[in-house]
Design a protein around this motif. Structure first.
Motif, short mmCIF file in Angstrom:
data_model
loop_
_atom_site.label_atom_id
_atom_site.label_comp_id
_atom_site.label_asym_id
_atom_site.label_seq_id
_atom_site.Cartn_x
_atom_site.Cartn_y
_atom_site.Cartn_z
N ALA A 62 12.85 20.46 1.86
CA ALA A 62 11.39 20.44 1.96
C ALA A 62 10.83 19.11 1.49
N LEU A 63 11.38 18.58 0.40
CA LEU A 63 10.90 17.30 -0.14
C LEU A 63 11.18 16.16 0.84
N GLN A 64 12.37 16.12 1.38
CA GLN A 64 12.73 15.06 2.32
C GLN A 64 11.90 15.14 3.60
N THR A 65 11.75 16.37 4.11
CA THR A 65 10.99 16.55 5.35
C THR A 65 9.53 16.18 5.17
N ALA A 66 8.93 16.60 4.07
CA ALA A 66 7.51 16.30 3.81
C ALA A 66 7.29 14.79 3.70
N ARG A 67 8.20 14.10 3.00
CA ARG A 67 8.06 12.65 2.85
C ARG A 67 8.21 11.94 4.19
N SER A 68 9.15 12.41 4.99
CA SER A 68 9.37 11.80 6.31
C SER A 68 8.15 11.99 7.21
N GLU A 69 7.60 13.21 7.22
CA GLU A 69 6.42 13.49 8.04
C GLU A 69 5.22 12.68 7.55
N ALA A 70 5.06 12.60 6.23
CA ALA A 70 3.92 11.87 5.66
C ALA A 70 3.99 10.39 6.03
N GLY A 71 5.18 9.81 5.93
CA GLY A 71 5.33 8.40 6.27
C GLY A 71 5.03 8.12 7.72
N ALA A 72 5.50 9.03 8.60
CA ALA A 72 5.27 8.84 10.03
C ALA A 72 3.82 9.04 10.41
N ALA A 73 3.15 10.02 9.78
CA ALA A 73 1.78 10.36 10.17
C ALA A 73 0.73 9.47 9.52
N PHE A 74 0.98 9.06 8.27
CA PHE A 74 -0.07 8.37 7.51
C PHE A 74 0.32 6.99 7.01
N GLY A 75 1.59 6.59 7.25
CA GLY A 75 2.03 5.29 6.76
C GLY A 75 2.21 5.26 5.26
N ASP A 76 2.30 6.43 4.63
CA ASP A 76 2.43 6.55 3.18
C ASP A 76 3.24 7.82 2.93
N ASP A 77 4.44 7.67 2.34
CA ASP A 77 5.30 8.84 2.16
C ASP A 77 5.17 9.50 0.80
#
Length: 447
Positions: A180-195
């Motif tokens: 969950a932690l890895q997936t959330a960080r990956s999605e955040a980085g891709a969507a908002f440019g900030d993981d």
């Protein structure tokens, strides 16, 4: 008061702001993409400026083009509506540098509340109840496990710069946490440019309650009551009502007072919405939106106060038009968001509207920028209108809503109107017995 306001938005909200400006005797300028040349707000504005091709990044998100439109037309203020640049601190700063008023809060306040971690810290400092969780960003799995063990599973991992459900994952056990932690960080980085992500306690069956606030920028703040936005799909609001069927007058006054004081202490200027999860009689801060909300009409319906007028008044330096004791809550209001989507799959349904007939009668309001013959472009959000119904109480409001939905006709495209016709006849909805997970469970049963 402003002489000329540029409306940096499109669709129903651009038309909503335009109408408020006309009522205040203010000249209007709208900007538009080539795809929106025939839009209603373009037809009704005093002036219009085409700022680029259909993609948002080349038009409605093009700050330099919007500033140039202000300078060309002599606009002395900009109303951003919601979405697009409405919570862009850089935009607010650039307008200020050009001596153009941004009708909204300061760039600093937008930055604070746009960073979910800093927003939570600020809320806690201002005395707003928050969800138990991490004090800042979490990067290491070991730290995440420690925090999760302290607050107890399940936990939710959220993107610091996030919104709309992206970068958000739930972990029900320690075994779930790493993925969950890895997936959330990956999605955040891709969507908002900030993981950057943070961890909070995951509430099982909460309602989504938000409080409408206003500050004058000089240490005064008021609240206009709450809205219940618990009927959601994929973290997107579908149906909103005021007041919440879950709160009593004492709870309403308590949380409203906390929020109004916080806004005053922050020195905040303009409209804002403080959002909470509510469970077992307790409120937990989740975020603050530093703009006008899509669902603002239900608050206007029960208070009789035009919130866009209030935004313009505050931004012009005129202060708040009301004191807290002047704000009264009358009756009940519900808003249904009418989207150009398949009501079963929620797939967007752009195309030409062949027939458009809105309901009428006492207590009925429709905010929409479309008309018969209008071609809905495929480039933007699928919201085409909002049906707002007001009654003396919730029962009368629901009956009036049922009637209004039966009268509403949109032909040529698919819309979510059939979904609302189903919901208005559901016993749980009639009883106000639902939480933020209710709608998705209901839709899963219907498939």
């Amino acid at each position: 008061m402003f002489q000329k306001i540029l409306i940096a938005n499109r669709g129903e909200i651009a038309l909503r702001v335009l109408r408020a400006c006309k009522e205040l005797g203010i000249q209007t300028v709208v900007v538009h993409s080539t795809a929106d040349a025939d839009a209603m707000h373009v037809r009704l504005a005093d002036e219009s400026v085409c700022i680029g091709p259909p993609p948002s990044r080349d038009s409605y998100l093009n700050i330099h083009q919007i500033v140039a439109a202000c300078e060309i037309t002599g606009a002395d203020a900009v109303h951003p509506g919601y979405g697009f640049l409405s919570e862009n601190a850089k935009f607010a700063d650039i307008l200020a540098a050009h001596n153009i008023t941004f009708i909204g809060p300061s760039g600093d306040h937008i930055r604070i509340m746009g960073d979910k971690i800093e927003a939570k810290r600020t809320a806690k400092r201002l005395g707003i109840p928050v969800v138990p969780g991490s004090d800042g960003a979490v990067t290491e799995e070991k730290e995440a496990k420690r925090i999760a063990a302290e607050i107890g599973y399940p936990v939710i991992i959220k993107a610091s710069a996030g919104g709309g459900g992206r970068g958000m994952k739930v972990a029900h056990s320690e075994a779930d946490l790493e993925v969950a932690l890895q997936t959330a960080r990956s999605e955040a980085g891709a969507a908002f440019g900030d993981d950057a992500v943070y961890i909070e306690k995951y509430l099982q069956k909460p309602r989504h309650i938000e409080v409408q606030v206003f500050g004058d920028g000089f240490g005064r703040g008021v609240h206009f009551g709450e809205r219940d936005c618990s009927l959601q799909r994929r973290h997107q609001k579908v149906w909103e009502e005021a007041n919440s069927p879950a709160l009593n007058a004492e709870e309403r006054s308590r949380i409203g007072g906390i929020c109004a004081k916080a806004i005053a202490d922050l020195g905040y200027s303009g409209a804002g919405t403080i959002e909470f999860l509510y469970e077992n009689g307790e409120f937990y801060f989740i975020e603050m939106n530093t703009r006008l909300q899509v669902e603002h009409p239900v608050t206007e319906a029960i208070t009789g106060i035009d919130l866009v007028h209030e935004q313009i008044r505050v931004a012009s330096g005129g202060g708040l038009s009301v004191k807290q004791e002047d704000i009264k809550f009358n009756g009940h209001a519900i808003e249904c968001r009418i989207n150009a989507e398949d009501p079963r799959t929620f797939t967007p349904s752009p195309g030409t509207i062949t027939h458009f007939h809105t309901p009428g009668g006492l207590g009925i309001r429709v905010d929409s920028g479309v008309y018969s013959g209008y071609k809905i472009p495929p480039y933007y959000d699928s919201l085409i209108g909002k049906l707002i119904v007001h009654g003396r109480n919730r029962v009368e409001c629901m009956m009036r809503l049922r009637r209004a939905l039966d009268e509403f006709v949109v032909d040529g495209i698919k819309t979510t109107l059939p979904l609302f016709r189903d919901l208005v006849g559901n016993a749980d909805i009639a009883n106000g017995d639902y939480d933020i997970h209710w709608l998705e469970k209901y839709l899963a049963k219907e498939e």
